[in-house]
Enzyme design. Sequence first.
Site, PDB file in Angstrom:
ATOM      1  N   ARG A  46      -3.995  -4.804  23.735  1.00 41.95           N
ATOM      2  CA  ARG A  46      -3.280  -3.616  24.175  1.00 41.95           C
ATOM      3  C   ARG A  46      -3.966  -2.938  25.360  1.00 41.95           C
ATOM      4  O   ARG A  46      -3.316  -2.409  26.246  1.00 41.95           O
ATOM      5  CB  ARG A  46      -3.191  -2.646  22.995  1.00 41.95           C
ATOM      6  CG  ARG A  46      -2.516  -1.382  23.358  1.00 41.95           C
ATOM      7  CD  ARG A  46      -2.251  -0.565  22.124  1.00 41.95           C
ATOM      8  NE  ARG A  46      -1.816   0.749  22.524  1.00 41.95           N
ATOM      9  CZ  ARG A  46      -2.154   1.857  21.901  1.00 41.95           C
ATOM     10  NH1 ARG A  46      -2.923   1.809  20.864  1.00 41.95           N
ATOM     11  NH2 ARG A  46      -1.719   3.003  22.304  1.00 41.95           N
TER      12      ARG A  46
ATOM     13  N   CYS B 126      -6.985  33.811  25.246  1.00 44.53           N
ATOM     14  CA  CYS B 126      -7.740  34.651  26.171  1.00 44.53           C
ATOM     15  C   CYS B 126      -6.827  34.898  27.364  1.00 44.53           C
ATOM     16  O   CYS B 126      -6.181  33.972  27.862  1.00 44.53           O
ATOM     17  CB  CYS B 126      -8.993  33.900  26.601  1.00 44.53           C
ATOM     18  SG  CYS B 126      -9.817  34.632  28.015  1.00 44.53           S
TER      19      CYS B 126
ATOM     20  N   LYS C 211      11.182   3.360  11.845  1.00 45.60           N
ATOM     21  CA  LYS C 211      11.842   3.181  13.136  1.00 45.60           C
ATOM     22  C   LYS C 211      13.336   3.365  12.941  1.00 45.60           C
ATOM     23  O   LYS C 211      13.893   2.793  11.997  1.00 45.60           O
ATOM     24  CB  LYS C 211      11.601   1.761  13.664  1.00 45.60           C
ATOM     25  CG  LYS C 211      10.144   1.431  13.874  1.00 45.60           C
ATOM     26  CD  LYS C 211       9.947  -0.020  14.287  1.00 45.60           C
ATOM     27  CE  LYS C 211       8.462  -0.314  14.446  1.00 45.60           C
ATOM     28  NZ  LYS C 211       8.182  -1.737  14.609  1.00 45.60           N
TER      29      LYS C 211
ATOM     30  N   LEU D 296       2.100   5.497  18.499  1.00 48.59           N
ATOM     31  CA  LEU D 296       3.132   6.174  17.709  1.00 48.59           C
ATOM     32  C   LEU D 296       2.696   7.599  17.415  1.00 48.59           C
ATOM     33  O   LEU D 296       1.502   7.867  17.252  1.00 48.59           O
ATOM     34  CB  LEU D 296       3.314   5.450  16.374  1.00 48.59           C
ATOM     35  CG  LEU D 296       3.941   4.059  16.416  1.00 48.59           C
ATOM     36  CD1 LEU D 296       3.759   3.367  15.081  1.00 48.59           C
ATOM     37  CD2 LEU D 296       5.411   4.157  16.762  1.00 48.59           C
TER      38      LEU D 296
ATOM     39  N   GLU E 270       0.582  -7.300  15.013  1.00 52.31           N
ATOM     40  CA  GLU E 270      -0.763  -6.879  14.645  1.00 52.31           C
ATOM     41  C   GLU E 270      -1.616  -8.079  14.264  1.00 52.31           C
ATOM     42  O   GLU E 270      -1.186  -8.921  13.469  1.00 52.31           O
ATOM     43  CB  GLU E 270      -0.643  -5.923  13.443  1.00 52.31           C
ATOM     44  CG  GLU E 270      -1.777  -4.975  13.273  1.00 52.31           C
ATOM     45  CD  GLU E 270      -1.743  -3.799  14.249  1.00 52.31           C
ATOM     46  OE1 GLU E 270      -0.832  -3.733  15.108  1.00 52.31           O
ATOM     47  OE2 GLU E 270      -2.654  -2.964  14.177  1.00 52.31           O
TER      48      GLU E 270
ATOM     49  N   LYS F  34       2.097   0.027   8.062  1.00 52.76           N
ATOM     50  CA  LYS F  34       1.290   0.085   9.289  1.00 52.76           C
ATOM     51  C   LYS F  34      -0.049  -0.575   8.998  1.00 52.76           C
ATOM     52  O   LYS F  34      -0.952   0.037   8.443  1.00 52.76           O
ATOM     53  CB  LYS F  34       1.111   1.539   9.720  1.00 52.76           C
ATOM     54  CG  LYS F  34       0.463   1.680  11.074  1.00 52.76           C
ATOM     55  CD  LYS F  34       0.609   3.097  11.590  1.00 52.76           C
ATOM     56  CE  LYS F  34      -0.023   3.269  12.941  1.00 52.76           C
ATOM     57  NZ  LYS F  34      -1.465   3.101  12.966  1.00 52.76           N
TER      58      LYS F  34
HETATM   59  S1  IVH Z   1       5.570  -0.307  16.587  1.00 51.47           S
HETATM   60  C1  IVH Z   1       5.996   1.690  20.840  1.00 51.47           C
HETATM   61  N1  IVH Z   1       5.265  -1.256  14.212  1.00 51.47           N
HETATM   62  O1  IVH Z   1       0.360   1.106  15.192  1.00 51.47           O
HETATM   63  C2  IVH Z   1       5.233   1.613  19.567  1.00 51.47           C
HETATM   64  N2  IVH Z   1       3.305  -0.503  15.340  1.00 51.47           N
HETATM   65  O2  IVH Z   1      -0.021   3.784  16.719  1.00 51.47           O
HETATM   66  C3  IVH Z   1       5.143   0.235  19.073  1.00 51.47           C
HETATM   67  N3  IVH Z   1       1.231  -0.809  14.089  1.00 51.47           N
HETATM   68  O3  IVH Z   1      -0.606   0.114  18.401  1.00 51.47           O
HETATM   69  C4  IVH Z   1       4.427   0.133  17.814  1.00 51.47           C
HETATM   70  N4  IVH Z   1       2.149  -1.737  12.320  1.00 51.47           N
HETATM   71  O4  IVH Z   1      -1.144  -1.425  16.480  1.00 51.47           O
HETATM   72  C5  IVH Z   1       4.641  -0.709  15.262  1.00 51.47           C
HETATM   73  N5  IVH Z   1       5.193  -2.158  12.106  1.00 51.47           N
HETATM   74  C6  IVH Z   1       4.563  -1.627  13.145  1.00 51.47           C
HETATM   75  C7  IVH Z   1       3.152  -1.451  13.177  1.00 51.47           C
HETATM   76  C8  IVH Z   1       2.561  -0.860  14.305  1.00 51.47           C
HETATM   77  C9  IVH Z   1       1.013  -1.350  12.886  1.00 51.47           C
HETATM   78  C10 IVH Z   1       0.184  -0.256  14.975  1.00 51.47           C
HETATM   79  C11 IVH Z   1       0.126  -0.886  16.344  1.00 51.47           C
HETATM   80  C12 IVH Z   1       0.264   0.239  17.322  1.00 51.47           C
HETATM   81  C13 IVH Z   1      -0.087   1.416  16.477  1.00 51.47           C
HETATM   82  C14 IVH Z   1       0.653   2.632  16.993  1.00 51.47           C
END
Ligand code: IVH
Length: 670
Positions: free
Chosen positions: A138, A425, A283, A84, A175, A117
């Site tokens: 992943r 530069c 989102k 993200l 997660e 997150k």
């Molecule tokens: S959506 C296409 N939703 O954040 C992106 N990610 O930097 C799909 N993560 O690798 C990710 N909570 O490990 C999404 N509610 C959430 C999340 C989440 C944690 C983590 C996940 C991902 C990372 C992205």
Amino acid sequence: MNIKITKKNYQEKLNKLKIHNKLYFEKNSPKISDAEFDKLKQEVLNIEKKFPSLKNKYSPSHQVGFKPSKSFDKYTHKVQMLSLSNAFDENDLLNFEKKVSNYLNKKEKYKYSVEPKIDGISASLTYINKKLVYGVSRGDGKVGEDITKNIKTIKDIPLLIKDVNFPNEIEIRGEVFIKKNDFLKIKDDFANPRNAASGSLRQKDEKETKKIPLKFIAYSYGFFKENNFKNQSDFLKELKKWGFKTNKDNKILNGINELLNFHKQFENNRYNLDYDVDGLVYKINDLNLQNRLGYTSNAPRWAIAHKFSANNANTKILSIDIQVGRTGALTPVAKVDPVNIGGVVVSNATLHNEDEIIRKDIRIGDIVKIERAGDVIPHVIEVDKTKREKNSISFTFPNKCPSCGSEAIKEFNKITKKYDAVRRCTNEGYGCERIAIEKIKHFISKEALNIDGLGKKVVEKFWDLKFIKKPQDIFNLNYSKIEKLEGWGKLSANNLKVSIENSKKVSLQKFIYSMGIRHIGIENAKIISENVKNINDFILIIKDKKFYKFANINGIGETQINSLKNFFSDDLNQKIFIELKNILVVQNENINKSGILKNKTFMFTGKLDGISRAEAKSLIEKNSGTTLTSISKNLDILVIGEKPTKKKVDDAKQLGIKIISQKQLKELLD
Ligand code: IVH
């Protein structure tokens, strides 16, 4: 207590535990509650504590701290697992929403699905006919590790779904993490909860994984053919019905202001949660809009992670160094009095660019607040001007490159009508030592030639030893000298030789990208290579300076063409490119396109209704078509929107080019 009775008691409890484990994990139909299960487990552990000799191999006692295994099978995700983009403040969020509005050609207060997150490890679970068949890490986003056996030990993950509405085939994403309380019990074995989750998830023996109370929260999907959901929030609700755990703190909010308020409130409360969070994920809730927005090369356009302000500390700026990057950008870096921020000693902080120094009036000798957020390079948040010495003077940014002495300038951006914030530069090539080193580092990097064993530090070392001055020197190294270097030896030198040899076979796309030309990232290198198709044609274009040929390629504009011109007008750059072409085995692009617009070229004129040009272009490309930016014999179809340019329509008519409306294009795609 009589030892015989205790033994019998222990065996009974252990057997019971085994049965309930099986019911839970394999049959997915537990007969006792989680609390009862935990109580039973605790009773077994208590007996073991008093009578350690009773412990046998089925004991649930914790043994942790094993190294993760490297020996998992590789698994290619059906849909990539991307990361993200990050936002740190209101400005970043406004920018995010502006990009969304521009792309969709629609300004409105968007609805967001807001999700904490969690700081853990993401995993992808493939269900076929309601059965969990793969659990995958992943990895690099494209290819992960098959950790199915380990995944199956996690209680939150259903092995079999009973709900009749569950799709035939779906990848559930979420997660894997460990709760703060559970982490306390094993904290001596791991640095932090995230490490604990990742370490235990990647054990060779899944029995080791099972000993750690890992949790799983679902939040997204990868491959999902029969997706009829309208909103992310509907999908989250359904996940719960299907038997997955979702975050109870998930929310739906409207517009940036609500996001900012909630972020503030949630951040203040973050330490009361029973899991580690490093921010909130926003989102766009409408899945149709998500689909339209799509992805850039590494992140979705429809989501952003709003990070919590990480740890910070006050320290003093000792000096300001100017670093020179691959494309000549001069980046000021503050050397600070070393300070411990969240367990890491920080002695450098980026000051980003000249404008940032001016804006914040950052001076040598200042006391500043430094922040270290996640993997981001530490940066200065603010200057404490009350502590500034009376005789302090403003910092003067150099207007000469500190590496080669060439003039360093700020370019004028014709579109924004402003000067760039970055000073550069003017020496685009290998004439500047620092640029040359950075270009070589780029050449060997993962996305370019990907030479194992030749990292950035080795490049620096080989440069100092004069082993490498240009990228092609990599293919002419003296290995008998290398094996004598400290820390090397015959084996490492030979390994390096093998990986350099292996790297010679390279796609045209990677070769163009590997040159590190400004504005020519992976995506643009891909578009160019697909268009020219083979290396010899590309060389003809650069030799004859026919860069205008690229003007018709979608995504390649004036900026990219000027950058290519600039780069190849330098004789040394051109010489290096051609010499490399003779050393490498450059493979022509093998484009396998099968969409309904295959081999068709399109051009737009006039304003499109409800969709931006960028989105329309990407729609055409998704269906294997190409878009052009001028009328020529090569054009198949001209799409007209509102108020089209008359000349374009006339020219198209004259050349017998098919003309269609936006509505007809939509019908074609439907
Ligand atoms: S959506 C296409 N939703 O954040 C992106 N990610 O930097 C799909 N993560 O690798 C990710 N909570 O490990 C999404 N509610 C959430 C999340 C989440 C944690 C983590 C996940 C991902 C990372 C992205």
